[in-house]
Design a protein around this motif. Sequence first.
Motif, PDB file in Angstrom:
ATOM      1  N   THR A   1       2.047  17.622 -39.781  1.00 37.91           N
ATOM      2  CA  THR A   1       3.025  17.213 -38.756  1.00 37.91           C
ATOM      3  C   THR A   1       3.525  15.788 -38.993  1.00 37.91           C
ATOM      4  O   THR A   1       4.635  15.260 -38.940  1.00 37.91           O
ATOM      5  CB  THR A   1       2.469  17.410 -37.350  1.00 37.91           C
ATOM      6  N   ASN A   2       2.384  14.688 -39.215  1.00 36.80           N
ATOM      7  CA  ASN A   2       2.413  13.593 -39.219  1.00 36.80           C
ATOM      8  C   ASN A   2       1.832  12.836 -40.679  1.00 36.80           C
ATOM      9  O   ASN A   2       0.744  13.416 -40.766  1.00 36.80           O
ATOM     10  CB  ASN A   2       2.165  12.804 -38.150  1.00 36.80           C
TER      11      ASN A   2
ATOM     12  N   ILE B   1      -2.045  18.190 -37.635  1.00 36.23           N
ATOM     13  CA  ILE B   1      -1.148  19.122 -37.046  1.00 36.23           C
ATOM     14  C   ILE B   1      -0.922  18.745 -35.678  1.00 36.23           C
ATOM     15  O   ILE B   1      -1.679  18.776 -34.914  1.00 36.23           O
ATOM     16  CB  ILE B   1      -1.329  20.621 -37.216  1.00 36.23           C
TER      17      ILE B   1
ATOM     18  N   ASP C   1       5.812  19.619 -33.106  1.00 42.00           N
ATOM     19  CA  ASP C   1       6.918  19.396 -33.646  1.00 42.00           C
ATOM     20  C   ASP C   1       7.623  20.480 -34.211  1.00 42.00           C
ATOM     21  O   ASP C   1       7.057  21.347 -34.738  1.00 42.00           O
ATOM     22  CB  ASP C   1       6.828  18.198 -34.496  1.00 42.00           C
TER      23      ASP C   1
ATOM     24  N   ILE D   1       1.606  26.723 -35.393  1.00 43.96           N
ATOM     25  CA  ILE D   1       2.331  25.739 -36.283  1.00 43.96           C
ATOM     26  C   ILE D   1       1.153  25.923 -37.568  1.00 43.96           C
ATOM     27  O   ILE D   1       1.816  25.896 -38.815  1.00 43.96           O
ATOM     28  CB  ILE D   1       2.178  24.490 -35.851  1.00 43.96           C
TER      29      ILE D   1
ATOM     30  N   LYS E   1       1.891  26.604 -41.760  1.00 44.47           N
ATOM     31  CA  LYS E   1       1.499  25.566 -42.660  1.00 44.47           C
ATOM     32  C   LYS E   1       0.689  25.977 -43.793  1.00 44.47           C
ATOM     33  O   LYS E   1       0.419  25.362 -44.658  1.00 44.47           O
ATOM     34  CB  LYS E   1       1.531  23.989 -41.934  1.00 44.47           C
TER      35      LYS E   1
ATOM     36  N   ASN F   1       8.211  11.814 -32.921  1.00 45.66           N
ATOM     37  CA  ASN F   1       7.414  12.869 -32.174  1.00 45.66           C
ATOM     38  C   ASN F   1       6.566  12.059 -31.256  1.00 45.66           C
ATOM     39  O   ASN F   1       6.041  10.934 -31.623  1.00 45.66           O
ATOM     40  CB  ASN F   1       7.183  13.947 -33.092  1.00 45.66           C
TER      41      ASN F   1
END
Length: 506
Positions: free
Chosen positions: A112-113, A230, A233, A245, A249, A384
């Motif tokens: 996610t980031n 994770i 988002d 999510i 992924k 986010n």
Amino acid sequence: MSERPDSAGPDPDDTFDEFAELVEEETRRDPDLAVIEAGSRTLRTQGGPPQADVPARPADPEVDKALREVEAELATRWGETKLEPSVDRISALMDVLGEPQRSYPSIHITGTNGKTSTARMIEALLGAFDLRTGRYTSPHVQSVTERISLDGAPVSAERFIETYQDVKPYVEMVDASQEYRLSFFEVLTGMAYAAFADAPVDVAVVEVGMGGAWDATNVIDAGVAVVTPIDLDHTDRLGGTPAEIATEKSGIVKQDATVIMAQQPVEAAQVLLKKAVEVGATVAREGLEFGVLDRQVAVGGQMMALRGLGGEYSEVYLPLHGAHQAHNAAVALAAVEAFFGVGSQHAQPLDIDTVRKAFASVASPGRMEVVRRSPTVVLDAAHNPAGARAAAETIGEAFQFSRLIGVVGASGDKNVRELLEAFEPVFAEIVVTQNSSHRAMDADALAAIAVEVFGEERVQVEPRLPDALEAAITLAEEEGEFAGGGVLVTGSVITVGEARLLLGKG
């Protein structure tokens, strides 16, 4: 070539003793994660040049015109927020291009980031070991050419144009045979894979656009799959829980691959480990097989001690701020070790001087980037809640602002309330604005939420970004020249990119 690991290895008992303290610390932090094994094999220690800045527009008017024409053609395709979840079209393009993505090994990054920063660190490490790299990341900060890099630098405008013209006939061929035309992101992915094959590169470092399973990048069979933290988002497309999510992924984890897994929510870790079992992948987990042993704030960044798959790497300087970047560095180091076979084929660590040189060269534009002094203006692409929390923590650690003014322009499809709530404790006042993207949240709508979070007296509305920057700088200067006021511009990669241009960078 710089020194590479050989087959020598430490005594397993010594390795266990050295790492026992870190394991104990991490299991105290998250005891559930320590016992999640799900039958997976675990990877243990048994078995470049400085980054280029964001490119400016081409100085040659003819080249600039040609690049704008390519950008205009790409803009006629589905944007990155309109998706038809399938790899059918990109697979068809790879087929007619002769499967360029299979001509080099790859390291594939999802999460996610932290994906782009981690990709840049991996690229720097590989380059420092004399490997020719290709890097594909998204979105771009200022120029679309940033997305495709060779040897640590974005491809030139001329090469970008040439690559587009080379693949265009094949793109049109696939367009004609499919229900939907190739999207903007699919065409760029095809261009990247073709450019890497043409270079040719020794290894490609590829960041997913969104998700993993049906992402356009997922036509590679990467030997190393990296999963950064994770969080929630793109929940409308990827799912509303970390487990959902993670399911999307985990699609980048291929048969017999090595999975480098950052610290994860327990339910996400369970999904990832289950997928590893299903495909016979080997897993290395941050906090157990590798991690951050120590970090200290230093001028312009931080000094780290990292535990890799092959041993400890001390006194590693990283010119990026924040605990999250240290964790990204640990993940990047483990990924490169895995690429070189550390932990599976041998246990010899990478050459420490080469590792130090590589990390010292890393840059990540738009990530806690200082672009002005007096007052200090910092750019961070947090978009986010998780990214905002990391940015808020980092700004307090790395900068001693007596009064911090926020400039926030967000996208309408994000969890804006939680993003603002993360910044509320650190912003004395906030100037809400909007960027030029069609996805931008209307400034007045953003202001309405900001008033609920900050209170009316702390919120100022400036719909135009240049006016918002001017207002924030004026507010930061109110305490006087030496009072330590600062400005943080955040909320969107697009907002940061446009602010970067307005403030004279690129």
